[in-house]
Design a protein around this motif. Structure first.
Motif, PDB file in Angstrom:
ATOM      1  N   ILE A  74     -34.339 -68.058  74.847  1.00  0.00           N
ATOM      2  CA  ILE A  74     -35.198 -67.168  75.655  1.00  0.00           C
ATOM      3  C   ILE A  74     -36.616 -67.389  75.154  1.00  0.00           C
ATOM      4  N   ALA A 112     -34.833 -67.911  80.507  1.00  0.00           N
ATOM      5  CA  ALA A 112     -33.647 -68.313  79.743  1.00  0.00           C
ATOM      6  C   ALA A 112     -33.416 -69.775  80.070  1.00  0.00           C
ATOM      7  N   HIS A 153     -34.801 -65.577  84.622  1.00  0.00           N
ATOM      8  CA  HIS A 153     -36.206 -65.190  84.446  1.00  0.00           C
ATOM      9  C   HIS A 153     -36.331 -63.678  84.569  1.00  0.00           C
ATOM     10  N   LEU A 207     -32.047 -61.490  78.595  1.00  0.00           N
ATOM     11  CA  LEU A 207     -33.455 -61.448  79.022  1.00  0.00           C
ATOM     12  C   LEU A 207     -34.010 -60.032  78.906  1.00  0.00           C
TER      13      LEU A 207
END
Ligand code: COA
Length: 164
Positions: free
Chosen positions: A3, A51, A60, A96
């Protein structure tokens, strides 16, 4: 899976991923990729994470400042968030969210809000107490995670990039 923050080289892939992920969603107006572009242009894209696995962008998430009753008091909004369809429900969205929330905390944010399905966000710590409103939506969809009390109460507004 890594990430990391977006770089200029990721912008096109983020737009494509966002369009593809939201396309089948009945609640989508197809504007999410455009919202991210506008947030970036207006300087409201406070955090933009991707990611990545083997050089491929799989997910995202964007975070941007919000107001409650017209005041920005360190609160942010999560979204749009997307994960490539063939890799959904494998923990990428959750990773995320977790990284973004950690970074917001480090920035000294008061907390984070969002509008979405509680089934997706409650595991990351989001909840609704009915005090935060967004247009005439059911307040159960208007959720927040509080880093610093008091919990927000009133009318939630996202950055201008979200407005049609
Ligand atoms: C929403 C989205 C980003 C979630 O990412 P993901 O990688 O699939 O999610 P995860 O596997 O990390 O799961 C996170 C949580 O959401 C839940 N979840 C994921 N997809 C779900 C679905 N379609 N319906 C209900 N719950 C769902 C998981 O069970 C998990 O719950 P838990 O944390 O309590 O265990 C992804 O499904 C997506 O891109 N959807 C299309 C775009 C979209 O709708 N974005 C959000 C708009 S509000």
């Amino acid at each position: 899976m890594l990430i990391r923050y977006e770089t200029p080289a990721d912008i096109e892939a983020i737009q494509n991923l966002t369009s593809i992920a939201f396309a089948p969603m009945p609640y989508s107006e197809g504007t999410e990729a455009e919202i991210i572009r506008r947030l970036r242009l207006s300087g409201d894209l406070a955090i933009s994470l991707i990611a990545e696995e083997d050089g491929e962008i799989l997910g995202h998430v964007a975070f941007s400042p919000v107001t409650v009753n017209g005041v920005h008091d360190g609160w942010f909004g999560l979204g749009p968030i997307s994960v490539t369809p063939e890799r959904q429900r494998q923990g990428i969205g959750r990773a995320l969210m977790a990284k973004g929330l950690e970074l917001l905390k480090e920035m000294g944010a008061s907390g984070c809000t969002l509008v979405g399905n509680p089934d997706v966000y409650s595991g990351a710590g989001f909840s609704s107490d009915g005090q935060l409103t967004y247009h005439d939506l059911d307040t159960r969809l208007v959720q927040r995670i509080v880093f610093r009390e008091p919990a927000p109460s009133g009318v939630l507004r996202f950055a201008p990039a979200f407005e049609n």
